[in-house]
Motif scaffolding. Structure first.
Motif, mmCIF file in Angstrom:
data_model
loop_
_atom_site.group_PDB
_atom_site.id
_atom_site.type_symbol
_atom_site.label_atom_id
_atom_site.label_comp_id
_atom_site.label_asym_id
_atom_site.label_seq_id
_atom_site.Cartn_x
_atom_site.Cartn_y
_atom_site.Cartn_z
ATOM 1 N N ALA A 175 0.822 -1.211 0.000
ATOM 2 C CA ALA A 175 0.000 0.000 0.000
ATOM 3 C C ALA A 175 0.859 1.265 0.000
ATOM 4 O O ALA A 175 0.499 2.268 -0.619
ATOM 5 C CB ALA A 175 -0.939 0.005 1.208
ATOM 6 N N ASP A 176 2.008 1.225 0.681
ATOM 7 C CA ASP A 176 2.894 2.392 0.694
ATOM 8 C C ASP A 176 3.446 2.677 -0.698
ATOM 9 O O ASP A 176 3.545 3.829 -1.114
ATOM 10 C CB ASP A 176 4.040 2.160 1.682
ATOM 11 C CG ASP A 176 3.551 1.997 3.111
ATOM 12 O OD1 ASP A 176 2.556 2.649 3.462
ATOM 13 O OD2 ASP A 176 4.165 1.216 3.859
ATOM 14 N N ILE A 177 3.813 1.627 -1.412
ATOM 15 C CA ILE A 177 4.328 1.814 -2.776
ATOM 16 C C ILE A 177 3.229 2.305 -3.704
ATOM 17 O O ILE A 177 3.463 3.166 -4.564
ATOM 18 C CB ILE A 177 4.932 0.497 -3.287
ATOM 19 C CG1 ILE A 177 6.094 0.072 -2.374
ATOM 20 C CG2 ILE A 177 5.396 0.628 -4.720
ATOM 21 C CD1 ILE A 177 6.723 -1.248 -2.753
ATOM 22 N N VAL A 178 2.021 1.795 -3.535
ATOM 23 C CA VAL A 178 0.895 2.246 -4.369
ATOM 24 C C VAL A 178 0.609 3.722 -4.129
ATOM 25 O O VAL A 178 0.388 4.487 -5.073
ATOM 26 C CB VAL A 178 -0.350 1.380 -4.090
ATOM 27 C CG1 VAL A 178 -1.569 1.965 -4.784
ATOM 28 C CG2 VAL A 178 -0.115 -0.054 -4.544
ATOM 29 N N VAL A 179 0.612 4.130 -2.866
ATOM 30 C CA VAL A 179 0.386 5.541 -2.551
ATOM 31 C C VAL A 179 1.493 6.416 -3.145
ATOM 32 O O VAL A 179 1.237 7.498 -3.672
ATOM 33 C CB VAL A 179 0.288 5.737 -1.024
ATOM 34 C CG1 VAL A 179 0.271 7.226 -0.672
ATOM 35 C CG2 VAL A 179 -0.962 5.062 -0.479
ATOM 36 N N SER A 180 2.734 5.943 -3.076
ATOM 37 C CA SER A 180 3.841 6.694 -3.634
ATOM 38 C C SER A 180 3.695 6.860 -5.149
ATOM 39 O O SER A 180 3.893 7.959 -5.689
ATOM 40 C CB SER A 180 5.157 5.993 -3.305
ATOM 41 O OG SER A 180 6.255 6.701 -3.829
ATOM 42 N N LEU A 181 3.329 5.785 -5.837
ATOM 43 C CA LEU A 181 3.122 5.876 -7.288
ATOM 44 C C LEU A 181 1.935 6.767 -7.622
ATOM 45 O O LEU A 181 1.988 7.537 -8.598
ATOM 46 C CB LEU A 181 2.915 4.472 -7.862
ATOM 47 C CG LEU A 181 4.112 3.521 -7.779
ATOM 48 C CD1 LEU A 181 3.727 2.141 -8.294
ATOM 49 C CD2 LEU A 181 5.294 4.075 -8.550
ATOM 50 N N ALA A 182 0.870 6.682 -6.836
ATOM 51 C CA ALA A 182 -0.287 7.546 -7.070
ATOM 52 C C ALA A 182 0.075 9.006 -6.876
ATOM 53 O O ALA A 182 -0.363 9.875 -7.643
ATOM 54 C CB ALA A 182 -1.429 7.147 -6.142
#
Length: 280
Positions: free
Chosen positions: A211-218
């Protein structure tokens, strides 16, 4: 004798109120034009792709330009950022006697904040300046008006491929910065602060979840969208010759950076509210 009221003071306050009101109204109008341009460009990406009218060659050229001007600066920015986070956080954690958590602390710092902010600042500096200068020069040379006269929508011809290129390049650049920052933090932690490689990667993998990586990409995609919309709007509204182009470039860079900082604060607060830090 009865003294008269201080007319100069009242007239000065009236002028100040008038200027302030005009500035606020002008800012709201500009914001409205930016929002409309962004929505039209997003709609244009979908419609042009469906109708097979998307400017693929223009988009690939812009992608290559953005990668060429941001890839090396991204690595040069990510390495010292990862080192600084590792050193500062490592000293604090060492005083607390929790050296094994250095991987988690430095990794979260780079993934959640460092990488998307660095991506936005790089795109806002190099990308926004280049796009605003290009479109501003076209506007000054009346190429935008010529396109409208020929029945070609400048949003579909110029803005849409640049927006698509920025949305594609932003997450790729974010991944590059994450990798370089985490590796730099790992090198400092292992060879300078005495942390074992196994504990570094174990704590990094335990606290940094998908989820942290997804938020960073978003975040990076949103920042890229903001940068390209602001740059296109300032470039297509450039007035007054070469000086107007320079003013548009300066405004595009400044507004992009300010927007990125404010939006990052908002997204970080929402992410911490709905996705708190937890052990995987």
């Amino acid at each position: 004798m009865i003294s008269s009221s201080p007319r100069p003071a009242s007239s000065a306050s009236r002028i100040v109120r008038t200027n302030l009101t005009g500035t606020v109204i002008s800012g709201l109008e500009t914001f409205g034009r930016v929002v409309r341009l962004g929505l039209d460009a997003l709609r244009g990406i979908a419609t042009d792709t469906i109708r097979l009218r998307f400017q693929w060659r223009e988009m690939l050229q812009v992608c290559w330009f953005l990668v060429a001007v941001t890839a090396l600066p991204a690595i040069l920015m990510a390495v010292p950022f990862g080192v600084i986070v590792s050193v500062q956080v490592g000293n604090l954690i060492k005083n607390l006697g929790a050296d094994a958590l250095l991987g988690a602390a430095s990794g979260l710092g780079v993934v959640k904040q460092g990488a998307p902010i660095a991506t936005g600042l790089l795109l806002g500096g190099a990308g926004a300046a280049a796009i605003a200068a290009d479109l501003g020069a076209r506007t000054i040379r009346e190429e935008i008006d010529a396109l409208r006269v020929m029945g070609v929508d400048p949003i579909h011809r110029l803005v849409v491929p640049r927006m698509a290129a920025m949305i594609i390049v932003a997450p790729l650049l974010n991944v590059l910065i994450m990798f370089a920052g985490v590796v730099a933090g790992y090198v400092v932690a292992v060879f300078s602060q005495g942390v074992t490689p196994g504990s570094y990667w174990a704590t990094f993998g335990s606290f940094t979840v998908v989820a942290d990586i997804v938020v960073s990409l978003a975040k990076s995609i949103i920042f890229g969208f903001l940068v390209v919309v602001i740059a296109c709007q300032r470039g297509m509204e450039a007035r007054g010759g070469p000086r107007g182009v320079a003013d548009g470039v300066n405004a595009a860079v400044v507004l992009s950076v300010v927007s990125i900082i404010l939006v990052n604060l908002l997204i970080s607060q929402l992410a911490d509210l709905f996705l708190p830090v937890r052990v995987a």
